[in-house]
Design an enzyme around this catalytic site. Structure first.
Site, PDB file in Angstrom:
ATOM      1  N   ASP A  97       3.163  -0.788  11.490  1.00 31.04           N
ATOM      2  CA  ASP A  97       2.978   0.622  10.773  1.00 31.04           C
ATOM      3  C   ASP A  97       2.701   0.577  12.729  1.00 31.04           C
ATOM      4  O   ASP A  97       1.495   0.076  13.384  1.00 31.04           O
ATOM      5  CB  ASP A  97       1.661   0.803  10.683  1.00 31.04           C
ATOM      6  CG  ASP A  97       1.717   1.392   9.323  1.00 31.04           C
ATOM      7  OD1 ASP A  97       2.719   1.825   8.346  1.00 31.04           O
ATOM      8  OD2 ASP A  97       0.877   2.062  10.017  1.00 31.04           O
TER       9      ASP A  97
ATOM     10  N   SER B  15       6.153   7.222  13.785  1.00 24.82           N
ATOM     11  CA  SER B  15       6.080   5.919  12.154  1.00 24.82           C
ATOM     12  C   SER B  15       6.398   4.357  13.533  1.00 24.82           C
ATOM     13  O   SER B  15       7.744   5.124  14.271  1.00 24.82           O
ATOM     14  CB  SER B  15       6.379   6.424  11.272  1.00 24.82           C
ATOM     15  OG  SER B  15       7.153   5.259  10.698  1.00 24.82           O
TER      16      SER B  15
ATOM     17  N   ARG C  81       8.882   2.553  11.748  1.00 25.80           N
ATOM     18  CA  ARG C  81       9.581   2.575  10.681  1.00 25.80           C
ATOM     19  C   ARG C  81      11.373   2.457  11.450  1.00 25.80           C
ATOM     20  O   ARG C  81      11.513   3.191  12.533  1.00 25.80           O
ATOM     21  CB  ARG C  81       9.987   3.092   9.598  1.00 25.80           C
ATOM     22  CG  ARG C  81      10.136   5.556  10.063  1.00 25.80           C
ATOM     23  CD  ARG C  81      10.401   6.303   8.732  1.00 25.80           C
ATOM     24  NE  ARG C  81       8.514   6.271   8.437  1.00 25.80           N
ATOM     25  CZ  ARG C  81       8.223   7.521   8.232  1.00 25.80           C
ATOM     26  NH1 ARG C  81       9.193   8.411   8.153  1.00 25.80           N
ATOM     27  NH2 ARG C  81       7.188   7.265   8.104  1.00 25.80           N
TER      28      ARG C  81
ATOM     29  N   ARG D 155      -1.564  12.574   9.803  1.00 22.15           N
ATOM     30  CA  ARG D 155      -0.689  12.640  10.588  1.00 22.15           C
ATOM     31  C   ARG D 155      -0.285  14.326   9.523  1.00 22.15           C
ATOM     32  O   ARG D 155      -0.876  14.089   8.014  1.00 22.15           O
ATOM     33  CB  ARG D 155       0.634  11.908   9.817  1.00 22.15           C
ATOM     34  CG  ARG D 155       0.888  11.410  11.212  1.00 22.15           C
ATOM     35  CD  ARG D 155       2.289  10.350  11.122  1.00 22.15           C
ATOM     36  NE  ARG D 155       1.783   9.423  12.488  1.00 22.15           N
ATOM     37  CZ  ARG D 155       2.411   8.390  12.634  1.00 22.15           C
ATOM     38  NH1 ARG D 155       3.210   7.613  11.057  1.00 22.15           N
ATOM     39  NH2 ARG D 155       2.026   7.582  13.843  1.00 22.15           N
TER      40      ARG D 155
ATOM     41  N   ASP E 233       0.559  -1.112  -0.256  1.00 23.82           N
ATOM     42  CA  ASP E 233       0.180   0.161   0.020  1.00 23.82           C
ATOM     43  C   ASP E 233       0.873   1.075   0.511  1.00 23.82           C
ATOM     44  O   ASP E 233      -0.088   2.374  -0.296  1.00 23.82           O
ATOM     45  CB  ASP E 233      -0.596   0.034   1.299  1.00 23.82           C
ATOM     46  CG  ASP E 233       0.058   0.064   2.923  1.00 23.82           C
ATOM     47  OD1 ASP E 233       1.012  -0.616   1.875  1.00 23.82           O
ATOM     48  OD2 ASP E 233      -0.594  -0.472   3.245  1.00 23.82           O
ATOM     49  N   HIS E 234       2.312   1.347   0.417  1.00 22.16           N
ATOM     50  CA  HIS E 234       2.315   2.417   1.014  1.00 22.16           C
ATOM     51  C   HIS E 234       3.542   2.481  -0.895  1.00 22.16           C
ATOM     52  O   HIS E 234       3.964   4.337  -0.723  1.00 22.16           O
ATOM     53  CB  HIS E 234       3.800   2.690   1.902  1.00 22.16           C
ATOM     54  CG  HIS E 234       3.189   2.215   3.110  1.00 22.16           C
ATOM     55  ND1 HIS E 234       1.860   2.027   3.788  1.00 22.16           N
ATOM     56  CD2 HIS E 234       3.782   3.284   4.343  1.00 22.16           C
ATOM     57  CE1 HIS E 234       1.912   2.143   5.237  1.00 22.16           C
ATOM     58  NE2 HIS E 234       2.686   2.728   5.422  1.00 22.16           N
TER      59      HIS E 234
HETATM   60  C1  MIC Z   1       3.670   6.823   8.619  1.00 19.59           C
HETATM   61  O1  MIC Z   1       1.887   6.499   8.634  1.00 19.59           O
HETATM   62  O2  MIC Z   1       4.102   7.381   9.093  1.00 19.59           O
HETATM   63  C2  MIC Z   1       3.629   4.818   7.622  1.00 19.59           C
HETATM   64  C3  MIC Z   1       4.201   5.899   6.433  1.00 19.59           C
HETATM   65  O3  MIC Z   1       2.471   4.295   7.840  1.00 19.59           O
HETATM   66  C4  MIC Z   1       4.594   4.601   9.110  1.00 19.59           C
HETATM   67  C5  MIC Z   1       5.209   3.682   8.461  1.00 19.59           C
HETATM   68  C6  MIC Z   1       6.590   3.412   7.774  1.00 19.59           C
HETATM   69  O4  MIC Z   1       7.173   4.387   7.830  1.00 19.59           O
HETATM   70  O5  MIC Z   1       6.380   2.502   6.570  1.00 19.59           O
HETATM   71  C7  MIC Z   1       3.895   4.057  10.201  1.00 19.59           C
HETATM   72  O6  MIC Z   1       2.756   5.215  10.905  1.00 19.59           O
HETATM   73  O7  MIC Z   1       4.624   3.665  11.023  1.00 19.59           O
HETATM   74 FE1  SF4 Z   2      -0.391   4.605   4.792  1.00 14.91          FE
HETATM   75 FE2  SF4 Z   2       0.461   5.323   7.441  1.00 14.91          FE
HETATM   76 FE3  SF4 Z   2      -0.974   7.277   5.597  1.00 14.91          FE
HETATM   77 FE4  SF4 Z   2      -1.899   5.236   6.561  1.00 14.91          FE
HETATM   78  S1  SF4 Z   2      -1.314   6.635   8.312  1.00 14.91           S
HETATM   79  S2  SF4 Z   2      -2.677   5.617   4.887  1.00 14.91           S
HETATM   80  S3  SF4 Z   2      -0.456   3.385   7.116  1.00 14.91           S
HETATM   81  S4  SF4 Z   2       0.963   6.220   5.480  1.00 14.91           S
END
Ligand code: MIC
Ligand code: SF4
Length: 771
Positions: free
Chosen positions: A177, A660, A662, A465, A112-113
């Site tokens: 995640d 995140s 990550r 976010r 999805d990312h």
């Molecule tokens: C996000 O919303 O910041 C992400 C991208 O989904 C991250 C995961 C990632 O950095 O791959 C998260 O929320 O953990």
């Molecule tokens: Fe994707 Fe993270 Fe955004 Fe949710 S918050 S849509 S998992 S990047």
């Protein structure tokens, strides 16, 4: 929908009518009563829902002792694991080294990312499939080999797909995640973790968590008018701030909670990540039952009904919450106002009635350039139907939307159903774009025209976010978070200060018109539908499946072991950067275009800390190289220190590593040779990630000592050789004027975690045990 699907021969496509892992759910429910009885015996008090789920998932089985909240480290046995493509690569690269044949618990991967929102869903998806084929093929073949369910690109966003297919009341899951917490909407304890934690559980080991503290949020009244579930969490974020939930589980209850839809509950839990909460949850109720049945899981609803009293908090708890929670907040939904949170932080909450004043006071550009709805947070059928209702009103009132508008559906199930029910056509009429079922603009995968000009501008979205540069890479974009309904109204008006509760608009004919509060359906009256949900089941026996990683790939790289601790104190360490203010994982390891390198540690390390602000000059990605006296980019300067064998530390402010899950944000500095991260405080997942990767994660015991760290300091560890749980460490700061001073730094390492540090990382210990 799947323009160029990844096809692995022999895989079967699952249809909606099948329930995943029903036997596992039956087993969890079978043992529930006995485990709850054991929990009651050891705690000797009525139980919250959070405690019930935690105590029924102890690694040891039936509880033998009560655990102290906020203190005891406890081993748990989660029921399942979910991973998304951007984090799964690292998680699975680690899992491949654990020497297992198959995952020990049901696990899934979701693509999805990595899909960029550019033109529209079909072409964007096929471009992503072409561009990312190496990564998608890697993930699908690893999944096939180790028994992991694989959701193809275009199938949807991990959390929405989990809610639709896997989440179940009373269950416990972890996911790579931070928004894994979304599944709390279906009464789970679902927790975001780094890949190394996921690997432990997939490898059949226990998962460790400090027993959380508990925040109870009592909801009274009922949502009405322009308010939606999103406004509940926007308000909570304003109350608790981005760190108020750290180390806590938030449990919602009360008549107001029961009046919310299941997906609305999911939205509230989802954004619990933005207050730093370990997770959030709701007790099992009719809304969850309706959702389970409408998503084809009648068996799960029946099973849950069978143990209904165990799937919610005890009556005594909800009657006297102050006695059972560490903190209680009460919100009356009757009086709730819609909120707009931002810019740059999700906890800056402004009620809509005060936006005119706030925008003027802060000089925020009031013209809304783009409104974006969807994402894992807000793309339920209910959300889309209520937004479509507003778009329809605008069409009928001859109002032309002033801002651009886009929708990223959370799953193919929702996308297909909203198209069938005519909502997509309504949005089309409004001139909106429907992007692929993916994260897209939420994580900077948005080819926004003109973003490179770095102009100051305002956007509004219903994601979770809004950190600097997160959506379009432009640090001068002010992103505001609101409900999908409000986002739609503000995009129609093109004005951040438009208050649809009180204000009117002028339509194409010059008439004054007013939008009515949105109306929508919790669930589709004709039921959900989908042609191909995008799932690929793994091979029964994957032992013959080959997984190859090319040595010349710039996207995937097998992991090398990090070096062990050499047993001595770290001496003459340099300060790579003293980060000032907010330093989220987006600042430490940016997403957007860098997502490309999530499977290649050395390449992605080139973005390390480039978003952090240097305390000493107020600039980003410009730090002093003490070897030359010149200023350079953070990754390059750190590589120079590493080459010269000079140890370094990173200094940070409060809630360092917010956001995140990550683990790249921990692995990159580790890979580049940083030895310690010393901050005022950490966000939970990031702190664990640092520990897992063998990094020292330390905190100033006296926060004001942050001010003592100077740019040219050399730092000695005095007593690292006696590193022990609960024992502070001492650092000697040698300033360049010849003076020096010592400071005490704290940590939360337990004995096992200290072993990770000594071994150079938790994975090194697993590898050792294999030999
Ligand atoms: C996000 O919303 O910041 C992400 C991208 O989904 C991250 C995961 C990632 O950095 O791959 C998260 O929320 O953990
Ligand atoms: Fe994707 Fe993270 Fe955004 Fe949710 S918050 S849509 S998992 S990047």
């Amino acid at each position: 929908m799947f323009a160029n699907p990844i096809v692995i021969s022999g895989l079967k496509i699952l249809t909606m009518s099948q329930v995943f892992d029903l036997e596992m759910i039956k087993e969890v429910y079978r043992r529930f009563p006995e485990r709850i009885a054991a929990a009651r015996a050891v705690t000797n008090k009525p139980l919250t829902l959070a405690e019930k789920i935690l105590y029924t998932h102890l690694w040891e089985g039936n509880a033998t002792a009560a655990h102290e909240r906020g203190k005891s480290y406890v081993d748990f046995a989660p029921d399942r694991v979910a991973m998304q493509d951007a984090t799964a690569q690292m998680a699975l690269l680690q899992f491949m080294q654990a020497g297992r044949k198959k995952v020990a618990v049901p696990s899934t991967v979701h693509c999805d990312h990595l899909i960029q929102a550019k033109v529209e869903s079909k072409s964007d998806l096929s471009e992503a499939v072409n561009k990312n084929s190496e990564v998608y093929n890697f993930l699908s073949s690893v999944s096939n080999k180790y028994g992991i369910g694989f959701w193809k690109p275009g199938a949807g966003i991990i959390h929405q797909v989990v809610l639709e297919n896997y989440a179940f009341p009373g269950g416990m899951m972890i996911g790579t995640d931070s928004h894994t917490v979304n599944a709390g909407g279906l009464g789970m304890i679902a927790i975001g973790v780094g890949g190394a934690d996921a690997m432990d559980v997939m490898a059949g080991m226990a998962w460790e968590l400090k027993f959380p503290k508990l925040i109870g949020i009592k909801l009274t009244g009922k949502l009405n008018g322009w308010c939606s579930a999103k406004d509940v969490i926007l308000k909570v974020a304003g109350i608790l701030t981005v760190k108020g939930g750290t180390g806590c589980i938030v449990e919602y209850f009360g008549e107001g909670a029961e009046s919310l839809s299941c997906t609305g509950k999911g939205t509230i839990c989802n954004m619990g990540a933005e207050i730093g909460a370990t997770t959030s949850t709701f007790g099992y109720d009719d809304s969850m039952e309706r959702y389970l049945r409408s998503t084809g899981r009648t068996e799960v609803a029946d099973l849950a009904n069978g143990i209904r009293e165990h799937l919610t908090g005890d009556v005594e708890v909800y009657a006297n919450p102050e006695q059972y929670f560490d903190q209680v907040i009460e919100i009356n939904l009757d009086e709730l106002e819609p909120y707009i949170n931002g810019p740059f932080t999700p906890d800056l909450a402004t009620p809509i009635s005060q936006m005119k004043e706030a925008a003027a006071k802060n000089d925020w550009p009031t013209k809304v350039e783009v409104g974006l709805i969807g994402s894992c947070t807000n793309s339920s059928y209910e959300d889309i139907s209520r937004s479509a209702n507003l778009a329809k009103q605008a069409n009928e009132l001859s109002i032309k939307a002033k801002a651009e508008f886009s929708i990223t559906p959370g799953s193919e199930l929702v996308r297909y159903t909203i198209e069938r029910d005519g909502f997509t056509a309504i949005f089309d009429q409004m001139g909106a774009k429907v992007f692929a079922n993916a994260c897209g603009p939420c994580i900077g995968m948005w080819a926004r025209v003109g973003a490179e000009k770095k102009e100051r501008n305002t956007i509004v979205h219903s994601f979770n976010r809004n950190f600097s540069a997160r959506q379009d890479g432009n640090p001068n974009t002010l992103a505001f978070v609101a409900s999908p309904e409000l986002t739609t109204a503000l995009a129609i008006a093109g004005d951040l200060t438009f208050n649809p509760l009180t204000d009117t608009l002028i339509n194409e004919k010059g008439e004054q018109v007013k939008l009515m509060p949105p109306a929508g359906d919790e669930l589709p009256s004709k039921g959900f539908a989908v042609e191909d949900a995008g799932y690929q089941a793994p091979a029964e026996d994957g032992s013959g499946v080959q997984v190859s990683v090319s040595e010349t790939s710039d996207r995937l790289q097998l992991l090398n072991a990090f070096p062990e601790w050499n047993g001595s104190n770290i001496e003459n360490a340099r300060v790579l950067i003293k980060a000032k203010g907010k330093c989220t994982t987006d600042h430490i390891s940016m997403a957007g275009k860098w997502l490309t390198f999530r499977g290649h540690l050395d390449n992605i390390a080139n973005n390390t800390l480039i978003g952090a602000t240097n305390f000493f000059n107020g600039e980003q990605n410009k730090v002093k190289n003490q070897l030359t006296g010149e200023y350079g980019e953070v990754p390059a300067v750190q590589r120079a220190y590493k080459a010269a064998g000079v140890p370094t530390i990173v200094v940070g402010d409060t809630n360092y590593g917010e956001g995140s899950s990550r683990e790249h944000a921990a692995m990159q500095p580790r890979h580049l040779g940083v030895r310690a991260i010393l901050v005022k405080s950490f966000a939970r997942i990031h702190e664990t990630n640092l520990k897992k990767q063998g990094m020292l994660a330390l905190t100033f015991i006296n926060e004001a000592d942050y001010d003592k760290i100077r740019e040219n300091d050399q730092i000695d560890f005095i007593d690292l050789t006696s590193f022990a749980p609960e024992k502070p460490l001492t650092l000697n700061l040698k300033h360049d004027d010849g003076t020096s001073e010592t400071i005490q730094v704290g940590h939360t390492y337990n004995a096992q975690q200290i072993e990770w540090f000594k071994a150079g990382g938790a994975l090194n210990l697993i590898r050792k045990n294999l030999n």
